[in-house]
Design a protein around this motif. Structure first.
Motif, short mmCIF file in Angstrom:
data_model
loop_
_atom_site.label_atom_id
_atom_site.label_comp_id
_atom_site.label_asym_id
_atom_site.label_seq_id
_atom_site.Cartn_x
_atom_site.Cartn_y
_atom_site.Cartn_z
N GLN A 142 5.20 -7.75 -12.91
CA GLN A 142 4.03 -8.32 -12.25
C GLN A 142 4.34 -8.75 -10.81
N ALA A 143 5.58 -9.13 -10.54
CA ALA A 143 5.96 -9.67 -9.23
C ALA A 143 6.34 -8.59 -8.22
N ILE A 144 6.34 -7.32 -8.61
CA ILE A 144 6.69 -6.24 -7.68
C ILE A 144 5.67 -6.22 -6.54
N GLU A 145 6.19 -6.21 -5.33
CA GLU A 145 5.33 -6.20 -4.13
C GLU A 145 5.21 -4.79 -3.58
N LEU A 146 4.00 -4.45 -3.15
CA LEU A 146 3.80 -3.17 -2.50
C LEU A 146 2.67 -3.27 -1.48
N GLU A 147 2.80 -2.45 -0.45
CA GLU A 147 1.78 -2.39 0.58
C GLU A 147 0.83 -1.25 0.24
N ILE A 148 -0.46 -1.56 0.34
CA ILE A 148 -1.48 -0.56 0.03
C ILE A 148 -2.33 -0.35 1.29
N PRO A 149 -2.32 0.86 1.85
CA PRO A 149 -3.17 1.12 3.02
C PRO A 149 -4.64 1.27 2.61
N LYS A 150 -5.50 1.43 3.58
CA LYS A 150 -6.93 1.64 3.33
C LYS A 150 -7.09 2.93 2.52
N ILE A 151 -8.21 3.03 1.83
CA ILE A 151 -8.46 4.14 0.90
C ILE A 151 -8.36 5.51 1.57
N ASP A 152 -8.85 5.64 2.82
CA ASP A 152 -8.77 6.93 3.52
C ASP A 152 -7.32 7.37 3.71
N GLU A 153 -6.47 6.42 4.07
CA GLU A 153 -5.05 6.72 4.26
C GLU A 153 -4.39 7.05 2.91
N GLN A 154 -4.79 6.36 1.85
CA GLN A 154 -4.26 6.68 0.52
C GLN A 154 -4.59 8.12 0.15
N LYS A 155 -5.83 8.52 0.42
CA LYS A 155 -6.26 9.89 0.10
C LYS A 155 -5.44 10.92 0.86
N LYS A 156 -5.18 10.67 2.14
CA LYS A 156 -4.38 11.60 2.95
C LYS A 156 -2.96 11.72 2.39
N ARG A 157 -2.36 10.57 2.11
CA ARG A 157 -0.99 10.57 1.60
C ARG A 157 -0.92 11.21 0.22
N LEU A 158 -1.91 10.92 -0.59
CA LEU A 158 -1.95 11.48 -1.95
C LEU A 158 -2.04 13.00 -1.90
N LYS A 159 -2.81 13.52 -0.97
CA LYS A 159 -2.93 14.96 -0.80
C LYS A 159 -1.55 15.56 -0.49
N LEU A 160 -0.83 14.91 0.41
CA LEU A 160 0.52 15.37 0.76
C LEU A 160 1.46 15.25 -0.43
#
Length: 189
Positions: A142-160
């Motif tokens: 539960q304590a794991i930290e992560l940075e989440i960009p905006k949804i558009d950036e997530q979609k671009k990275r996910l595509k890659l």
């Protein structure tokens, strides 16, 4: 953000609570420790079990879930649509995106992020100094930290990420076929 803010995190069900030792009308498939290997679901490693009674709810996989094997070697798997409805035993943690984040976060993006060096270093720090640890506890997860960009950036990275994954799978398959070809040549000459 920490995982606990984004996901409902729970342990799967203890199989001995629901599993019947006899044939019943309630048959289902269940994940096993061998069902997840290298972040991939191995379908022929699912177990067919009979249940004491019909069950429903959070103990079955849903599209978008992320499963984490709770013991060494730790591994994650993303649940696509075709793997919905599989019983999740207590060998796995279930990470299910909270409703309020469904428009802001792509679970598959988080799945890939969980494989990053930053997250791996967090896991190592948690496990460091305790050689006896062979399982991961919920509070640490539960304590794991992560940075989440905006949804558009997530979609671009996910595509890659997906494109590179397809390429790697293709190359693995190619190497496998080349090895078979080489063995065939060696055995016939």
């Amino acid at each position: 953000m920490i995982l606990d803010e984004l996901f409902d995190i729970k342990l799967g069900i203890l199989l001995n609570r629901v599993k019947s030792n006899e044939k019943t009308d309630f048959k289902c498939r269940a994940f096993t420790i061998k069902s997840i290997e290298n972040s991939t679901i191995i379908g022929n490693n699912l177990e067919e079990i009979y249940l004491k009674q019909e069950t429903s709810g959070d103990i079955y996989s849903k599209e978008g879930d992320i499963l984490m094997k709770g013991s060494l070697p730790f591994s994650f798997a993303y649940i696509p649509k075709e793997w919905e409805g599989i019983l999740i035993p207590s060998n796995f943690y279930i990470l299910r995106l909270k409703e309020e984040y469904k428009e802001k976060i792509l679970p598959q993006y988080v799945f890939y992020k969980l494989h990053s060096n930053d997250i791996n270093n967090q896991f190592k720090r948690i496990l460091q100094g305790n050689a006896a640890v062979i399982t991961f506890n919920k509070q640490d997860l539960q304590a794991i930290e992560l940075e989440i960009p905006k949804i558009d950036e997530q979609k671009k990275r996910l595509k890659l990420f997906n494109l590179m994954n397809k390429k790697l799978n293709f190359l693995r398959k190619k190497v496998e076929l080349e090895e078979k070809l080489l063995k065939g040549i060696i055995n016939n000459y």
